[in-house]
Design an enzyme around this catalytic site. Sequence first.
Site, PDB file in Angstrom:
ATOM      1  NE  ARG A 196      -2.491  -6.266  -0.866  1.00 47.50           N
ATOM      2  CZ  ARG A 196      -1.405  -6.512  -0.122  1.00 47.50           C
ATOM      3  NH1 ARG A 196      -1.465  -7.457   0.818  1.00 47.50           N
ATOM      4  NH2 ARG A 196      -0.288  -5.837  -0.310  1.00 47.50           N
ATOM      5  CE  LYS A 219      -0.944  -7.488  -5.276  1.00 47.03           C
ATOM      6  NZ  LYS A 219      -1.440  -6.099  -5.417  1.00 47.03           N
ATOM      7  CG  HIS A 298       3.709  -1.805   2.089  1.00 51.77           C
ATOM      8  ND1 HIS A 298       3.784  -0.683   1.308  1.00 51.77           N
ATOM      9  CD2 HIS A 298       2.467  -2.308   1.881  1.00 51.77           C
ATOM     10  CE1 HIS A 298       2.634  -0.502   0.669  1.00 51.77           C
ATOM     11  NE2 HIS A 298       1.826  -1.477   0.999  1.00 51.77           N
ATOM     12  CE1 TYR A 308       4.613   6.664  10.633  1.00 49.16           C
ATOM     13  CE2 TYR A 308       4.617   5.641   8.471  1.00 49.16           C
ATOM     14  CZ  TYR A 308       4.454   5.555   9.841  1.00 49.16           C
ATOM     15  OH  TYR A 308       4.129   4.349  10.416  1.00 49.16           O
TER      16      TYR A 308
END
Length: 319
Positions: A196, A219, A298, A308
């Site tokens: 990020r 984050k 994630h 995907y």
Amino acid sequence: MASIEKRGRTWRVRIMVGGQKVSASFPTKQQAAAWALQQQAEMRGERLPAKTVGDALERFATEVVPNRRGGRWEGIRLKSLGREPIARRSLAALTGADIAAWRDARLKEVSSATVAREMALIRAVLEKSRREWGWLRDKPMAEVAVPKSPPSRKRRITQVEIERVSLALGLTDLEARTAENRVGLAFLFALETAMRAGEILGLHWRDVHPKHVVLPRTKNGDRREVPLSPRAREILAALPRTDRPCFDLHAGSRDTLWRQAVKRAGIIDLHFHDSRAEAIWRLSKKLDVLELARVIGHRDLRSLMIYYQADADALADKL
């Protein structure tokens, strides 16, 4: 327990505490609810402090925000919210209808995603006021619907766009002579790492290793190690090693220089953050879903499955 009902043009409220009954009428339901809350507190020998929503926003900004991730942006949002009419509303009198009215007015000015973020911040402020400060007893946001955020952006970035915006930032080679150059290098670095913008700008040399960088606190609050491609290592090698952050950029100047460059390049609707989605697309061709989740931080693997997607013929070729 309070009972509020409409009688003609007025709202009648009745409350009972410890066998004692009182009642009154008010022109609005909000006034009736506020009176009931105050009366119940007084009949229990308690009294809520005369605080406004603005008081709560200000205290939260002073005492809580400095210790939170993203505190700088939360402080800006709280200051902006403090200028809204709802900030002058008494906390004791605050109702869900007040929050809903503010939400609807705000949706006419900004996106639903922005309103959702602001509502989450207001909820945190009100919960702090209720649980720890003793300024509030009810949960006025409990029944207020949060606007649905639009689907996250998944804009692909073409090689031509990368070249055009790099030129607009004066980046003909991997060089870091100017702030514009460093914005260009940060963009190219994002395409290689899926980091990020805030993570890139906060990167320090002490966290840079030969083949990876360490993000001590991301984050979601986790520590993350990000592997570096050969190209990412070349980009870091082009930056001067000082006691300042690697890219030596402030978020505000990075944003301004980026927007100006995109405009000069004649590119439509390209955000710096789009580099993260593009990088994830590229990494998904090299890493399996568990490896990708670890690299980009994630926790929900389902959110990555879009990267995907493949048709049956492509899967057959793999077989």
